[in-house]
Scaffold this active site. Structure first.
Site, PDB file in Angstrom:
ATOM      1  N   ARG A   1      46.409  -1.654 -48.456  1.00 59.53           N
ATOM      2  CA  ARG A   1      45.096  -2.214 -48.127  1.00 59.53           C
ATOM      3  C   ARG A   1      44.311  -2.503 -49.391  1.00 59.53           C
ATOM      4  O   ARG A   1      44.285  -1.690 -50.308  1.00 59.53           O
ATOM      5  CB  ARG A   1      44.311  -1.227 -47.266  1.00 59.53           C
ATOM      6  CG  ARG A   1      44.254  -1.628 -45.837  1.00 59.53           C
ATOM      7  CD  ARG A   1      43.370  -0.750 -44.965  1.00 59.53           C
ATOM      8  NE  ARG A   1      43.374   0.652 -45.304  1.00 59.53           N
ATOM      9  CZ  ARG A   1      42.264   1.339 -45.589  1.00 59.53           C
ATOM     10  NH1 ARG A   1      41.084   0.756 -45.602  1.00 59.53           N
ATOM     11  NH2 ARG A   1      42.343   2.622 -45.853  1.00 59.53           N
ATOM     12  N   VAL A   2      43.669  -3.659 -49.429  1.00 56.77           N
ATOM     13  CA  VAL A   2      42.798  -4.030 -50.544  1.00 56.77           C
ATOM     14  C   VAL A   2      41.431  -3.425 -50.272  1.00 56.77           C
ATOM     15  O   VAL A   2      40.800  -3.745 -49.267  1.00 56.77           O
ATOM     16  CB  VAL A   2      42.707  -5.567 -50.638  1.00 56.77           C
ATOM     17  CG1 VAL A   2      41.597  -5.996 -51.562  1.00 56.77           C
ATOM     18  CG2 VAL A   2      44.053  -6.139 -51.080  1.00 56.77           C
TER      19      VAL A   2
ATOM     20  N   TYR B   1      35.969   9.041 -40.182  1.00 56.00           N
ATOM     21  CA  TYR B   1      37.054   8.045 -40.027  1.00 56.00           C
ATOM     22  C   TYR B   1      38.214   8.639 -39.240  1.00 56.00           C
ATOM     23  O   TYR B   1      38.861   7.948 -38.448  1.00 56.00           O
ATOM     24  CB  TYR B   1      37.550   7.578 -41.399  1.00 56.00           C
ATOM     25  CG  TYR B   1      36.646   6.558 -42.058  1.00 56.00           C
ATOM     26  CD1 TYR B   1      36.897   5.198 -41.936  1.00 56.00           C
ATOM     27  CD2 TYR B   1      35.536   6.955 -42.795  1.00 56.00           C
ATOM     28  CE1 TYR B   1      36.067   4.257 -42.528  1.00 56.00           C
ATOM     29  CE2 TYR B   1      34.697   6.030 -43.390  1.00 56.00           C
ATOM     30  CZ  TYR B   1      34.963   4.675 -43.259  1.00 56.00           C
ATOM     31  OH  TYR B   1      34.141   3.754 -43.825  1.00 56.00           O
TER      32      TYR B   1
ATOM     33  N   VAL C   1      37.463  -1.711 -51.495  1.00 57.93           N
ATOM     34  CA  VAL C   1      36.340  -1.522 -52.402  1.00 57.93           C
ATOM     35  C   VAL C   1      36.042  -0.034 -52.438  1.00 57.93           C
ATOM     36  O   VAL C   1      36.309   0.654 -51.446  1.00 57.93           O
ATOM     37  CB  VAL C   1      35.088  -2.282 -51.898  1.00 57.93           C
ATOM     38  CG1 VAL C   1      35.218  -3.765 -52.126  1.00 57.93           C
ATOM     39  CG2 VAL C   1      34.794  -1.986 -50.445  1.00 57.93           C
TER      40      VAL C   1
ATOM     41  N   CYS D   1      30.285  -0.224 -47.305  1.00 57.35           N
ATOM     42  CA  CYS D   1      31.289   0.823 -47.484  1.00 57.35           C
ATOM     43  C   CYS D   1      30.715   2.082 -48.135  1.00 57.35           C
ATOM     44  O   CYS D   1      30.099   2.006 -49.196  1.00 57.35           O
ATOM     45  CB  CYS D   1      32.409   0.259 -48.367  1.00 57.35           C
ATOM     46  SG  CYS D   1      33.608   1.483 -48.886  1.00 57.35           S
TER      47      CYS D   1
HETATM   48  N1  LIG Z   1      39.369   4.206 -52.469  1.00 54.60           N
HETATM   49  C1  LIG Z   1      38.476   4.831 -51.550  1.00 54.60           C
HETATM   50  C2  LIG Z   1      38.604   4.254 -50.174  1.00 54.60           C
HETATM   51  C3  LIG Z   1      38.009   2.898 -50.176  1.00 54.60           C
HETATM   52  C4  LIG Z   1      38.063   2.240 -48.817  1.00 54.60           C
HETATM   53  O1  LIG Z   1      38.862   2.591 -47.954  1.00 54.60           O
HETATM   54  N2  LIG Z   1      37.174   1.269 -48.608  1.00 54.60           N
HETATM   55  C5  LIG Z   1      37.184   0.522 -47.366  1.00 54.60           C
HETATM   56  C6  LIG Z   1      35.818   0.108 -46.952  1.00 54.60           C
HETATM   57  S1  LIG Z   1      34.799   1.448 -46.424  1.00 54.60           S
HETATM   58  C7  LIG Z   1      37.946  -0.759 -47.555  1.00 54.60           C
HETATM   59  O2  LIG Z   1      37.856  -1.410 -48.572  1.00 54.60           O
HETATM   60  N3  LIG Z   1      38.722  -1.141 -46.563  1.00 54.60           N
HETATM   61  C8  LIG Z   1      39.506  -2.340 -46.623  1.00 54.60           C
HETATM   62  C9  LIG Z   1      40.236  -2.508 -45.360  1.00 54.60           C
HETATM   63  O3  LIG Z   1      39.919  -1.737 -44.454  1.00 54.60           O
HETATM   64  O4  LIG Z   1      41.068  -3.394 -45.269  1.00 54.60           O
HETATM   65  C10 LIG Z   1      38.689   6.307 -51.585  1.00 54.60           C
HETATM   66  O5  LIG Z   1      38.708   6.805 -52.679  1.00 54.60           O
HETATM   67  O6  LIG Z   1      38.786   6.991 -50.582  1.00 54.60           O
END
Ligand SMILES: N[C@@H](CCC(=O)N[C@@H](CS)C(=O)NCC(=O)O)C(=O)O
Length: 309
Positions: A112-113, A177, A115, A52
């Site tokens: 959504r959970v 994205y 990282v 990520c």
């Molecule tokens: N919190 C982050 C975004 C974090 C995020 O979207 N991470 C993705 C991975 S790149 C994730 O955990 N996705 C979980 C999912 O797609 O269910 C931000 O500040 O923009």
């Protein structure tokens, strides 16, 4: 426009644009001891995916600031299923799924959970799941525990850093994205063209500057790095950002290698996790889950940028 499957239906506009959810946890660790999260070595723990880009930024800052001893880290498995991020070995709480941390912090959490997540081992709650905030905390509040690299957010550049961060976030970091998760041609095209408009501008900017703000690396460089390092391997194909590759931009390509070769950085880059995560997780985009064999990138060749200001 027809009915099209969206990768994340809750984050899709009626006209096919991808609209990212807001971060739910915005707590701050404070060096001055005020608030619920005082600074303490060993107290906070970082949950990340090496795939990520948002997590990657926090991993880089933790490493470059010499915070690895003070902040533990758990790496999740790169492949998510319908139960979300999972982990084989979590030394801190014994979690099997990151959703357990979210449920413990906010019972009934339904979004959504994601990282990265910064976890407090005392109160057993997520402090923050905002990568912007976590980076900034590591850069500023964690200074008493850090052993290196003080200057990632210098006060005299703060306003300019914030402004360039916003442009890069909107058009490049999240821009790829927006292109990749669009479910309508027009939404895809406008996002994809914006990605390259900014990359073209940055190519010019980097003709005379070694890093985005000149001779020193700042936060913005790492925010851009995490997208550039994934670009040719993932965003060019999987997210259809394919007007140009990073290797086609002489300055961006040299800049990317220059950053990659800073001691400690290469070990934060894991192309196996990156490629497997994207290609084998977004089933609406790549239903076969086939992971491509390329590209062949030589990130270790000399960047030749040391003479720039
Ligand atoms: N919190 C982050 C975004 C974090 C995020 O979207 N991470 C993705 C991975 S790149 C994730 O955990 N996705 C979980 C999912 O797609 O269910 C931000 O500040 O923009």
């Amino acid at each position: 426009m027809g009915i099209v499957a969206a990768q994340f239906p809750g984050e899709q506009s009626a006209d096919g644009r991808w609209v990212r959810q807001e971060d739910a946890f915005r707590g701050w660790v404070r060096a001055d001891g005020s608030g619920p999260y005082p600074l303490e070595a060993g107290r906070y723990h970082l949950y990340v995916s090496l795939a990520c880009p948002w997590a990657h930024r926090t991993i880089i800052v933790r490493k470059l600031r010499g915070l690895e001893a003070a902040i533990g880290m758990t790496v999740v498995d790169p492949i998510r299923d319908e139960r979300g991020w999972r982990m084989d070995h979590d030394p801190v709480e014994g979690f099997r799924f990151l959703s357990e941390a979210y449920d413990a912090s906010m019972p009934g959490y339904a979004a959504r959970v994601t990282v990265p997540a910064l976890w407090d081992t005392r109160t057993h709650r997520i402090v923050s799941n905002s990568d912007d905030d976590i980076m900034r905390m590591f850069e500023t509040e964690f200074t008493p525990l850090a052993s290196a690299w003080p200057g990632l957010y210098p006060a005299e550049l703060a306003a300019q850093i914030d402004a360039l961060n916003a442009t890069i976030y909107e058009t490049v970091n999240d821009g790829v994205y927006r292109a990749g998760f669009a479910t309508a041609q027009a939404a895809y095209e406008s996002a994809a063209y914006r990605v390259f408009a900014t990359l073209d501008e940055l190519e010019t900017r980097l003709a005379t500057r070694r890093y985005l703000f000149g001779p020193s690396v700042v936060e913005t460089d790492w925010r851009l790095f995490v997208t550039l390092i994934r670009f040719d391997a993932v965003y060019f194909g999987h997210f259809k950002c394919n007007l140009r590759r990073i290797v086609d931009y002489p300055n961006l390509w040299g800049y990317l290698r220059d950053l990659y070769q800073i001691p400690g950085v290469a070990e934060t880059v894991d192309f196996d996790h990156i490629k497997r995560h994207y290609y084998a997780t977004h089933d609406d985009i790549n239903p076969t889950r086939i992971v491509p064999v390329g590209p062949l990138l030589d990130l270790t060749s000399p960047p030749g940028r040391a003479g720039l200001g």
